[in-house]
Scaffold this motif. Structure first.
Motif, PDB file in Angstrom:
ATOM      1  N   ALA A  71     -48.702  43.874  17.196  1.00 18.35           N
ATOM      2  CA  ALA A  71     -48.182  43.209  15.998  1.00 18.35           C
ATOM      3  C   ALA A  71     -49.103  43.416  14.802  1.00 18.35           C
ATOM      4  CB  ALA A  71     -47.994  41.723  16.270  1.00 18.35           C
ATOM      5  N   ARG A  72     -50.422  43.274  15.014  1.00 14.48           N
ATOM      6  CA  ARG A  72     -51.367  43.467  13.913  1.00 14.48           C
ATOM      7  C   ARG A  72     -51.332  44.912  13.423  1.00 14.48           C
ATOM      8  NH1 ARG A  72     -54.672  40.260  17.198  1.00 14.48           N
ATOM      9  NH2 ARG A  72     -55.748  42.125  17.961  1.00 14.48           N
ATOM     10  N   LEU A  75     -48.161  45.505  11.388  1.00 16.03           N
ATOM     11  CA  LEU A  75     -48.220  44.879  10.071  1.00 16.03           C
ATOM     12  C   LEU A  75     -49.099  45.683   9.121  1.00 16.03           C
ATOM     13  CD1 LEU A  75     -47.405  42.252   8.466  1.00 16.03           C
ATOM     14  CD2 LEU A  75     -49.689  41.426   9.012  1.00 16.03           C
ATOM     15  N   SER A  87     -42.592  44.849  12.397  1.00 17.66           N
ATOM     16  CA  SER A  87     -43.856  44.112  12.589  1.00 17.66           C
ATOM     17  C   SER A  87     -43.590  42.654  12.948  1.00 17.66           C
ATOM     18  CB  SER A  87     -44.726  44.204  11.327  1.00 17.66           C
ATOM     19  OG  SER A  87     -44.251  43.357  10.294  1.00 17.66           O
ATOM     20  N   GLN A  88     -42.517  42.086  12.396  1.00 12.69           N
ATOM     21  CA  GLN A  88     -42.203  40.692  12.691  1.00 12.69           C
ATOM     22  C   GLN A  88     -41.549  40.527  14.060  1.00 12.69           C
ATOM     23  OE1 GLN A  88     -43.376  38.085  10.412  1.00 12.69           O
ATOM     24  NE2 GLN A  88     -44.441  40.034  10.278  1.00 12.69           N
ATOM     25  N   ARG A  91     -44.481  40.539  16.248  1.00 18.20           N
ATOM     26  CA  ARG A  91     -45.197  39.272  16.095  1.00 18.20           C
ATOM     27  C   ARG A  91     -44.505  38.170  16.900  1.00 18.20           C
ATOM     28  NH1 ARG A  91     -45.608  35.716  10.494  1.00 18.20           N
ATOM     29  NH2 ARG A  91     -46.460  33.838  11.471  1.00 18.20           N
ATOM     30  N   ASP A 264     -49.332  38.085   9.823  1.00 17.26           N
ATOM     31  CA  ASP A 264     -49.640  38.268  11.239  1.00 17.26           C
ATOM     32  C   ASP A 264     -49.925  36.932  11.931  1.00 17.26           C
ATOM     33  OD1 ASP A 264     -52.071  37.598  10.161  1.00 17.26           O
ATOM     34  OD2 ASP A 264     -53.175  39.310  10.999  1.00 17.26           O
TER      35      ASP A 264
END
Length: 534
Positions: A71-72, A75, A87-88, A91, A264
């Motif tokens: 996820a990081r 992002l 990315s979400q 997350r 994030d």
């Protein structure tokens, strides 16, 4: 597979990159919404690659930690609106199993629901018929039935495929093109890949677009809305607060569309917007935190996919202030950015000018010495995108004049740049301006409002203001001619006295009759006069 462990997460991430790579061109070809820029597949692939790189740099034995790394990375490396949404999604998966060593079927069900919530929140104006519809359908289907991991993912993938096939009913632009939503197709690739990892069967869900029967059943959504905006701006943001982020979303909503400001869950945010005023978008970020890794893409170049990116071989870009100077250099055939029209010039402003020339080779002539860092950033991005950009070390409009005077488009580009650089270097530059701050120089203390005379960037004359501008200008020219010279060029600023040109001419006629004087009305607000001696 009963649970997802760290090894399965790595296997899935690697398979996602390979599958997106294989499907990239197909997804790009069907990308018609919100703008037909043909890059959704590419953006998803590059975002997922960034996620995988982050995971490989921080290996873990826990599924939760591995998903958090994905996820990081996604992002930080998000590309385009589709990359931000991806990315979400990651997350959402990570937050649900934070600190857990494995992910069960029940946890995956919750994770898909959380991903649905976060992805929807990432879009300023969610529209039916997009990747959000596909994700929502997958999350809803995953909520039915047993907690078996295989059942959850296969149900999600099948429902996502059905929702994807239905997207042309919801967006007229998709129906007219006879395609499904590109972002939704990319999401389905990820769901299918996860199903293959869990079940051990590599089966790609078949997607059959369901086209509407009558035009009345269509909803137009944003079929043409985004074409009003020429640029996509993205940057990472830190050093802000939740209130600052809310304010930034509102500000960006007034500057463009496709606004996403997503985080994030810790301190890093990714900002995405389609706009026309690049500088205002970046200034909005500066107002609430620290923007960095700024990227700008011009949709006009992407939409014209069948047209060549470069429409001419060479261009000269001049960066100066003042309407008179702008008109002067435009008359010489240069592309000119008037710095006086910008509150604070940014790398994005300069990059937009470079890209906007649509020239294969660009020579930049900066009219100020303090543009170096901004130019380094902008030129680096332009060169990385395939444009050949060279900056000639000019630091004043008079050096720009000397350089452009020897510019010859018929010469080889390299030879022409050398000739311009040599002409600029042979021109000593002087400047007379009003000090806007107090300080100490080599020739004494300066107070606010004093008149400063500089020679090649060093203060050589100071007179308390108000002083005789004409006398100080003549003294500055005399000092510059002390090292020799045959031609004096003066560019007068907006605050120059009306008789300054005449005073200089009379002075040189008496003290240096061998010298030729050329005067231009520059209108620059930052200096009374620029002087060049050759």
């Amino acid at each position: 597979m009963q649970v997802l462990d760290a090894g399965a997460v790595r296997q899935w991430a690697d398979a996602c990159v390979r599958s997106l790579d294989a499907n990239r061109e197909a997804i790009d070809r069907i990308n018609v919404y919100p703008v037909p820029d043909g890059d959704t597949g590419t953006n998803l692939l590059q975002t997922m690659r960034s996620a995988l790189d982050a995971l490989l740099r921080a290996p873990s034995d826990a599924a939760g930690t591995s998903l958090a790394a994905l996820a990081r990375g996604a992002l930080a490396g998000a590309r385009g609106n589709s990359g931000v949404i991806l990315s979400q999604v990651l997350r959402g998966l990570a937050e649900t199993v934070q600190g857990a060593s494995t992910m069960t079927g029940g946890a995956l069900r919750q994770a898909l629901r959380r991903a649905d919530v976060l992805a929807t929140a990432a879009v300023s104006k969610p529209v039916p018929g997009t990747v959000l519809s596909v994700l929502h359908a997958a999350a809803e289907a995953a909520g039915d039935g047993p907690d078996d991991l295989e059942h959850v993912i296969t149900s999600a993938a099948k429902a996502g495929a059905a929702a994807l096939a239905d997207t042309p009913r919801q967006l007229a632009v998709l129906a007219k093109a006879g395609v499904v939503d590109a972002g939704g197709r990319g999401l389905l690739v990820l769901l299918d890949t996860l199903a293959a990892v869990i079940t051990g069967r590599e089966e790609e869900t078949e997607v059959v677009p369901v086209l509407p029967r009558t035009p009345e059943s269509l909803t137009t959504g944003r079929e043409a809305g985004s074409t009003e905006y020429e640029y996509e701006v993205m940057y990472l943001l830190d050093g802000t607060t939740d209130a600052g982020v809310d304010g930034l979303r509102a500000a960006l909503g007034g500057l463009g569309d496709c606004v996403s400001v997503v985080g994030d869950g810790a301190e890093l945010w990714t900002v995405h917007v389609h706009c026309n005023d690049i500088g205002a978008v970046i200034e909005a970020g500066i107002g609430v935190g620290r923007p960095h890794r700024i990227t700008v893409a011009r949709f006009a170049d992407q939409i014209a996919a069948q047209a060549p990116r470069f429409v001419r071989d060479r261009a000269v870009v001049v960066l100066v202030s003042g309407q008179g100077a702008v008109e002067l250099f435009r008359a010489e055939g240069a592309v000119v950015l008037d710095l006086a029209t910008l509150d604070v010039p940014t790398a994005a402003d300069l990059l937009a000018v470079l890209v906007g020339t649509r020239a294969r080779q660009v020579t930049v002539l900066p009219g100020a010495a303090d543009l170096r860092d901004l130019l380094d950033d902008a030129v680096g991005q332009a060169v990385a995108a395939g444009q050949d950009v060279v900056v000639v070390p000019t630091a004043s409009p008079v050096q720009v004049l000397a350089a452009i005077a020897v510019h010859d488009p018929s010469r080889r580009p390299g030879d022409d740049v050398v000739a311009m650089a040599e002409a600029a270097a042979a021109t000593r530059r002087g400047e007379l301006a009003v000090s806007d701050s107090a300080g100490i120089t080599w020739v004494g203390r300066v107070e606010v409002g004093d008149l400063l005379g500089t020679l090649d960037g060093e203060v050589v004359l100071i007179e308390p203001g108000p002083s005789d501008v004409g006398d100080l200008a003549c003294r500055l020219v005399d000092r510059m001619l002390g090292g020799g010279g045959e031609l004096v060029t003066a560019v007068l600023g907006a605050d120059a006295p009306d008789d300054l040109a005449e005073l200089l001419e009379d002075h040189l006629r008496l003290s240096h009759p061998e010298v030729e004087l050329t005067v231009y009305q520059g209108g620059q607000p930052d200096a009374i006069i620029f002087v060049g001696v050759e």
